[in-house]
Motif scaffolding. Structure first.
Motif, short mmCIF file in Angstrom:
data_model
loop_
_atom_site.label_atom_id
_atom_site.label_comp_id
_atom_site.label_asym_id
_atom_site.label_seq_id
_atom_site.Cartn_x
_atom_site.Cartn_y
_atom_site.Cartn_z
N GLN A 26 0.85 -1.18 0.00
CA GLN A 26 0.00 0.00 0.00
C GLN A 26 0.89 1.24 0.00
O GLN A 26 1.74 1.40 0.88
CB GLN A 26 -0.95 0.02 1.20
N ASP A 74 -1.75 -1.10 -3.85
CA ASP A 74 -2.91 -0.34 -3.36
C ASP A 74 -2.48 1.13 -3.23
O ASP A 74 -1.65 1.47 -2.39
CB ASP A 74 -3.31 -0.93 -2.00
N GLU A 259 0.63 -6.79 4.77
CA GLU A 259 0.94 -5.66 3.90
C GLU A 259 2.10 -4.84 4.44
O GLU A 259 2.41 -4.89 5.63
CB GLU A 259 -0.29 -4.75 3.72
N SER A 261 3.07 -0.70 4.29
CA SER A 261 2.56 0.64 3.97
C SER A 261 3.77 1.55 3.77
O SER A 261 4.63 1.63 4.64
CB SER A 261 1.69 1.13 5.13
N CYS A 323 -8.97 -1.91 5.22
CA CYS A 323 -9.15 -1.25 3.92
C CYS A 323 -10.10 -2.04 3.04
O CYS A 323 -10.58 -1.53 2.03
CB CYS A 323 -7.80 -1.06 3.25
#
Length: 328
Positions: A26, A74, A259, A261, A323
């Motif tokens: 992301q 993302d 994930e 970020s 999300c």
């Protein structure tokens, strides 16, 4: 009766919150946005100028190419489409067979220079996750600005016209956020599946709009949401409310577990909320990470334990929040 203190989030867990294999990247491309929504945890807006640099964009493209285990890229912001590197990152991800998600505010389509976006999204089969915090105009305009609801409806109709919500490879998801609380009468997000049906019925009957999924997202007490709660003297009571609805069965599916970020400076976090609160991800040796370090190491799996804070109760209350909406 709410409790009066907040238990450290770590103490709620039966075991440390560890990373699984990373498959989602992301990227927060920056804080430039055409809106300044009251609930924005990023504190984005028209006066913000922070965005990805060409150097960081090149590193991100290398990262996308180097790691086939990344399945989803993302893109968020601000309005991600307004920030440097948006289209190169979309195209790099599609060239390597990854799914691209863009978190769009929809109104960006009507800004000068961005009216090609619906067709561009369709051409590259970008999955659009669009904010529509209610299906009633008054509620949306209160949260996001006067006229935003009408522009959002026109934008969704435009996406429908190019195939979104109709063709299987053109996915359009909408995001529900509750209104920010103004008293201690807090509530969790409604049941996602039921609310999705309400959205679909109302939007089709009134506007002939179709979409794929509705994601219900809890207001996490970060950024402008935190500021609002502090102004109303509701910050601690809201955290206590979230803690009192902690649901251990959400832990398995938390988005922070699979994930990374990345911020516009190239720093690495476990999630977007930690990014906004400047709580960096840490390696097993306690070092902070950057994209450059990931590329040098040749691995995405350098983090053992997820960094947590009191606002993590927002993702683990009730049916959970991520999300991608509810977790259980």
């Amino acid at each position: 009766m709410l409790q009066t203190t907040i238990t450290p989030f770590k103490q709620k867990l039966s075991s440390p919150l560890t990373k699984k294999g990373i498959n989602v990247l992301q990227i927060n491309l920056g804080k430039r946005c055409n809106l300044a929504c009251t609930h924005c945890h990023v504190e984005a807006g028209p006066k913000r100028t922070e965005e990805v640099t060409p150097e960081i964009c090149e590193q991100l493209i290398k990262l996308i190419h180097q790691f086939p285990e990344i399945k989803i890229v993302d893109l968020t912001g601000g309005a991600p489409e307004m920030n440097y590197g948006f289209k190169p990152l979309v195209e790099a991800a599609k060239a390597t067979g990854k799914q691209v998600i863009v978190r769009s505010n929809l109104t960006i389509f009507f800004e000068d220079g961005f009216d090609d976006l619906p067709e561009y999204f369709a051409q590259h089969q970008v999955r659009v996750v669009a904010s529509l915090p209610c299906y009633l105009a008054d509620n949306v305009d209160k949260m996001r600005g006067l006229g935003v609801f009408d522009d959002s409806i026109r934008a969704i109709q435009w996406l429908n016209k190019v195939g979104y919500g109709n063709k299987p490879d053109l996915i359009l998801d909408l995001v529900y956020n509750p209104q920010l609380p103004t008293s201690e009468k807090f509530s969790l997000t409604p049941q996602q599946s039921k609310l999705e049906q309400n959205y679909k019925t109302f939007l089709y009957e009134h506007f002939e709009i179709v979409f794929n999924n509705l994601f219900t997202i809890t207001n996490i007490p970060v950024g402008r949401t935190k500021m609002h709660l502090e102004r109303k003297k509701l910050y601690a009571p809201y955290l206590q409310f979230l803690e009192s609805h902690f649901n251990n069965s959400t832990i398995e599916n938390l988005m922070c577990r699979d994930e990374l970020s990345i911020d516009y400076l190239g720093n690495v976090y476990d999630c977007d909320f930690n990014q906004m609160m400047k709580l960096p991800a840490k390696t097993r040796n306690g070092e902070t990470l950057t994209i450059a370090k990931l590329l040098e190491a040749g691995s995405l799996d350098l983090i053992n334990e997820v960094q947590t804070a009191a606002y993590c109760y927002g993702c683990t209350a009730g049916c959970g929040s991520s999300c991608g909406g509810a977790l259980v």
